[in-house]
Design a protein around this motif. Structure first.
Motif, PDB file in Angstrom:
ATOM      1  N   LYS A  20       0.826  -1.196   0.000  1.00  0.00           N
ATOM      2  CA  LYS A  20       0.000   0.000   0.000  1.00  0.00           C
ATOM      3  C   LYS A  20       0.862   1.248   0.000  1.00  0.00           C
ATOM      4  O   LYS A  20       2.006   1.231   0.430  1.00  0.00           O
ATOM      5  CB  LYS A  20      -0.965   0.013   1.173  1.00  0.00           C
ATOM      6  N   VAL A  21       0.271   2.312  -0.507  1.00  0.00           N
ATOM      7  CA  VAL A  21       0.925   3.612  -0.569  1.00  0.00           C
ATOM      8  C   VAL A  21       0.018   4.588   0.171  1.00  0.00           C
ATOM      9  O   VAL A  21      -1.173   4.675  -0.116  1.00  0.00           O
ATOM     10  CB  VAL A  21       1.094   4.069  -2.039  1.00  0.00           C
ATOM     11  N   PHE A  44       6.602   6.269  -0.003  1.00  0.00           N
ATOM     12  CA  PHE A  44       6.493   4.853   0.310  1.00  0.00           C
ATOM     13  C   PHE A  44       7.872   4.227   0.371  1.00  0.00           C
ATOM     14  O   PHE A  44       8.845   4.765  -0.154  1.00  0.00           O
ATOM     15  CB  PHE A  44       5.540   4.111  -0.629  1.00  0.00           C
ATOM     16  N   ASP A  48       6.951  -1.577   2.211  1.00  0.00           N
ATOM     17  CA  ASP A  48       5.546  -1.526   1.814  1.00  0.00           C
ATOM     18  C   ASP A  48       5.248  -2.504   0.677  1.00  0.00           C
ATOM     19  O   ASP A  48       4.101  -2.846   0.440  1.00  0.00           O
ATOM     20  CB  ASP A  48       5.155  -0.108   1.367  1.00  0.00           C
ATOM     21  N   SER A 100      13.476   4.987  -0.389  1.00  0.00           N
ATOM     22  CA  SER A 100      12.153   5.618  -0.326  1.00  0.00           C
ATOM     23  C   SER A 100      11.859   6.279  -1.664  1.00  0.00           C
ATOM     24  O   SER A 100      12.760   6.526  -2.472  1.00  0.00           O
ATOM     25  CB  SER A 100      12.080   6.649   0.811  1.00  0.00           C
TER      26      SER A 100
END
Length: 175
Positions: A20-21, A44, A48, A100
């Motif tokens: 998920k973001v 994100f 993740d 990231s």
């Protein structure tokens, strides 16, 4: 020398489990005014997506523009906003260590009304999350396999707004 078409094949795979973001609509307000600037930001991390780093992601995920609809409608409204084309208000990039990925999309609100915002998913009416909620926003990504065949995998991750923990957000814009 002949080109082998299957060297460039990417397989579509199911959504990565739990991927998920998180995105946030800023400023966080209950009501906006025509002329206000709103931004949708997100960061994100490899965890993740169940990855150690983003070195196997092909190119950049490219966060396209969010779409604005009249609440209860499926027609995209192009005259509700103007897109701000400025690096301070529109950007996206991996961190230098590939640990990231951050993005920001900004818009000036041009019209009053109640609007639904999402990132766009094909066949929204058939696409549901684990809780059975319709998914309105997802981020498409391509992950390299490290092999010749298949070259990589196409998948996506659900985008959730931190403002309301949903895959869309509704806003009210007043004169």
């Amino acid at each position: 020398m002949r080109c082998k078409k299957d060297d460039y094949v990417y397989e579509s795979v199911n959504r990565i489990d739990g991927a998920k973001v998180l995105v946030t609509l800023l400023p966080e307000k209950t009501s906006y005014t025509v002329g206000d600037t709103v931004s949708i930001e997100g960061t994100f991390l490899p965890k993740d997506f169940g990855m150690e780093d983003f070195s196997m992601i092909e190119d950049s995920p490219w966060v396209k523009d969010f779409m604005f609809f009249k609440v209860g409608s499926h027609d995209i409204l192009y005259d509700v906003i103007s897109i701000i084309q400025n690096d301070n208000f529109r950007n996206e990039s991996f961190s230098s260590d590939y640990l990231s990925y951050s993005f920001k999309r900004s818009y000036r609100l041009e019209r009053a009304g109640s609007f639904h915002i999402n990132h766009g998913v094909e066949n929204t009416w058939n696409n549901k999350d684990a809780q059975g909620n319709i998914i309105y926003s997802a981020l498409s990504i391509t992950i390299l396999s490290g092999k010749r065949k298949p070259r990589g995998y196409r998948t996506d991750a659900i985008m959730y707004f931190t403002n309301n923990d949903k895959t869309f957000i509704d806003i009210e814009v007043v004169e």
